[in-house]
Design a protein around this motif. Sequence first.
Motif, short mmCIF file in Angstrom:
data_model
loop_
_atom_site.label_atom_id
_atom_site.label_comp_id
_atom_site.label_asym_id
_atom_site.label_seq_id
_atom_site.Cartn_x
_atom_site.Cartn_y
_atom_site.Cartn_z
N GLN A 122 2.33 -0.36 -5.94
CA GLN A 122 2.94 0.77 -6.70
C GLN A 122 4.23 1.12 -5.99
OE1 GLN A 122 -0.24 3.64 -6.73
NE2 GLN A 122 -1.04 2.95 -8.63
N GLN A 123 4.39 1.07 -4.73
CA GLN A 123 5.74 1.23 -4.06
C GLN A 123 6.68 0.36 -4.28
OE1 GLN A 123 5.41 2.62 0.24
NE2 GLN A 123 3.03 2.35 -0.05
N LEU A 124 6.27 -0.93 -4.48
CA LEU A 124 7.24 -1.98 -4.96
C LEU A 124 7.46 -2.01 -6.28
CD1 LEU A 124 5.54 -4.68 -2.74
CD2 LEU A 124 7.97 -3.50 -2.31
N TYR A 125 6.74 -2.03 -7.19
CA TYR A 125 6.82 -2.16 -8.83
C TYR A 125 6.78 -1.02 -9.51
CZ TYR A 125 6.27 -6.92 -7.20
OH TYR A 125 6.61 -8.20 -6.38
N GLY A 126 6.22 0.19 -9.08
CA GLY A 126 5.69 1.09 -9.93
C GLY A 126 4.45 1.33 -10.40
N SER A 127 4.09 2.14 -11.34
CA SER A 127 2.92 2.36 -11.85
C SER A 127 2.89 2.58 -13.45
CB SER A 127 2.14 3.71 -11.22
OG SER A 127 0.99 4.17 -12.14
N ALA A 128 1.86 2.18 -14.06
CA ALA A 128 1.81 2.56 -15.62
C ALA A 128 1.93 3.91 -15.94
CB ALA A 128 0.56 1.58 -16.18
N ARG A 129 1.67 4.84 -14.85
CA ARG A 129 1.72 6.31 -15.30
C ARG A 129 3.02 6.75 -15.13
NH1 ARG A 129 -3.15 6.78 -10.96
NH2 ARG A 129 -4.61 5.16 -12.02
N MET A 325 -8.43 -5.61 -6.26
CA MET A 325 -9.98 -5.73 -6.18
C MET A 325 -10.59 -5.68 -7.70
SD MET A 325 -9.89 -2.19 -3.67
CE MET A 325 -11.68 -2.31 -3.87
N VAL A 326 -11.65 -6.94 -7.97
CA VAL A 326 -11.72 -6.98 -9.24
C VAL A 326 -12.85 -5.76 -9.69
CG1 VAL A 326 -11.68 -9.41 -9.13
CG2 VAL A 326 -13.82 -8.52 -8.33
N THR A 327 -13.18 -5.00 -8.53
CA THR A 327 -13.93 -3.97 -8.98
C THR A 327 -13.57 -2.77 -9.54
OG1 THR A 327 -13.90 -3.25 -6.71
CG2 THR A 327 -16.02 -4.62 -7.34
N GLY A 328 -12.04 -2.81 -9.55
CA GLY A 328 -11.11 -1.75 -9.81
C GLY A 328 -10.57 -0.89 -9.03
N GLY A 329 -9.28 -0.17 -9.33
CA GLY A 329 -8.78 0.71 -8.67
C GLY A 329 -7.77 0.32 -7.54
N SER A 330 -7.52 -0.93 -7.47
CA SER A 330 -6.39 -1.70 -6.76
C SER A 330 -5.91 -2.93 -7.55
CB SER A 330 -6.95 -1.81 -5.48
OG SER A 330 -5.86 -2.71 -4.78
N CYS A 331 -4.80 -2.94 -8.06
CA CYS A 331 -4.11 -4.10 -8.78
C CYS A 331 -2.70 -4.29 -8.39
CB CYS A 331 -4.54 -3.82 -10.28
SG CYS A 331 -3.54 -2.41 -10.84
N PHE A 332 -2.30 -5.34 -9.08
CA PHE A 332 -1.09 -5.74 -8.93
C PHE A 332 0.02 -5.34 -9.94
CE2 PHE A 332 2.23 -9.67 -8.99
CZ PHE A 332 2.85 -9.22 -8.02
N THR A 333 0.62 -4.37 -9.75
CA THR A 333 1.52 -3.55 -10.90
C THR A 333 2.74 -4.30 -11.50
OG1 THR A 333 2.49 -2.41 -9.29
CG2 THR A 333 0.23 -1.49 -10.09
N LYS A 334 3.16 -5.50 -10.90
CA LYS A 334 4.34 -6.00 -11.17
C LYS A 334 4.47 -6.24 -13.07
CE LYS A 334 6.96 -10.41 -11.07
NZ LYS A 334 6.98 -10.73 -12.09
N ASP A 335 3.38 -6.26 -13.47
CA ASP A 335 3.59 -6.53 -15.03
C ASP A 335 4.08 -5.48 -15.90
OD1 ASP A 335 2.87 -9.28 -14.96
OD2 ASP A 335 0.94 -9.00 -15.76
N ILE A 336 4.12 -4.26 -15.19
CA ILE A 336 4.85 -3.12 -16.08
C ILE A 336 6.51 -3.23 -15.89
CG2 ILE A 336 3.09 -1.47 -15.41
CD1 ILE A 336 5.26 -0.34 -13.33
N SER A 337 6.81 -4.25 -15.26
CA SER A 337 8.29 -4.52 -15.05
C SER A 337 8.94 -5.04 -16.37
CB SER A 337 8.35 -5.82 -14.03
OG SER A 337 8.16 -5.25 -12.67
N TYR A 338 8.07 -5.70 -17.23
CA TYR A 338 8.51 -6.13 -18.50
C TYR A 338 9.15 -5.30 -19.46
CZ TYR A 338 6.60 -10.73 -16.90
OH TYR A 338 6.49 -11.54 -15.96
#
Length: 450
Positions: A122-129, A325-338
């Motif tokens: 989130q620090q690198l790419y941001g958040s969907a929120r 984490m596949v259990t949720g709560g931690s993910c790779f947020t780069k895909d909001i970049s598009y």
Amino acid sequence: MSQVEQAYKEKLKAFSDELIRLQSPLQILDAIKWPREQETKFLASGGTRMPDINADFYQSQALNFNPDTTREDLKALKKAIRKQLGAKDPLGRILVKNLEQSQLVVDLLLSRGTQEFGCISQQLYGSARHKLHGDRHTLRQLGDRLSYLFSLPAARRINKQHPKVISAPEAVDELSRRLSKYFHNDDILVRLSDGIVSDAAVGGDTIKLNSQAMFSEADLNVYEVHEGWVHLGTTLNGRAQPWATWLGSGSPRVAATQEGLAVLLEMLTLSSTPGRARRISDRVAAVDMAESGADFIEVYRHFREQNLSERDSYRVTQRVFRGGMVTGGSCFTKDISYVRGYVENINFIRAAITAGMPELLPMLFVGKLAIEDIPVLYQAHKQGIVEAPEYLPYMFEDYSGLYAWFGFATGLAGIDLKGVQRHFQRLFRDLPTVDPIAEFVEDTEFDDWE
């Protein structure tokens, strides 16, 4: 050129080259990729078996750099840049920003499979929120709106017009032919690959196509401008810089500008399709759900319920959960970049035109950069430090048409078009088959999306 100017340029180049050397081993996507068999196993289970990916899996994937040594080298480089170029030097500050991103990337890769991975992402790419600049809406809200538009019945019918009938070897030959014309002074390699999960990937001066995939003509149109004109083009333009050599190497802070510009080129050349646009939009929802605690299966099922195919549902979900984490709560947020980058690029172009500075537009292609770097890079270009881009899409080389297009778009931005839309909707009501656009127009608050 004075001796002082020459000395400055040489220092800038030396620092840029050293940053590139330290960044080169920090390959995020390689460090978080999943084996292809995970997709086979998951789909064979009917989407009920959680992927076998956890922190132990990532720890077994060795990094190709020494974290402690890299940290110390980055720290020393940062100190040297500030000492020799000055803490307030504009180009030095851009170098430091990219360097600080590399420091975060080291931490990101050490935290794969943990909660911390998502926080650093989130620090690198941001958040969907996060909200768009100057707007009260979140990226998730915009992503949902776009996903709805690109999933209407008309969109599904259009997607059927693009069958995947081109084999991977044929696609390699055709894409090579197209790009050899565009990159007339460089040799571009398009090759088959068994080692990528996606259908296409780009790295340096090479485009890789999945040897197991089939492609449509529309796919090749997208790859030509997205991977070719933008990603390869900005890489080669950056590598050709005599002094600001860091422009040939990216960092997470340039992701939104790069991906948004690539999506914009898809639109300006009419290369994209509703299916492609929906996949890009859906990624924002996937990031938001994963950030909010949904696990892999829950996100996958969400897209299946939205009539996405099993394969596409898996892939949009896998892109977001890699590294986290596949259990949720931690993910790779780069895909909001598009989506975020698309909005930012459009508004940068509109702002440059209304400010009377369309000459800033070609600077988008000068290398791997963030939009906020452009005023500084333009000044450096006028001073002979940064070279103009050699490879430039035709609408940015002669931007008179681009000026006119965005001029009309800016002029219409403040007009309430709902009444005009309703007028034409009434013309369609007696037709035997009509997509539910009228319902969408009535239900969507267009006034909120100026």
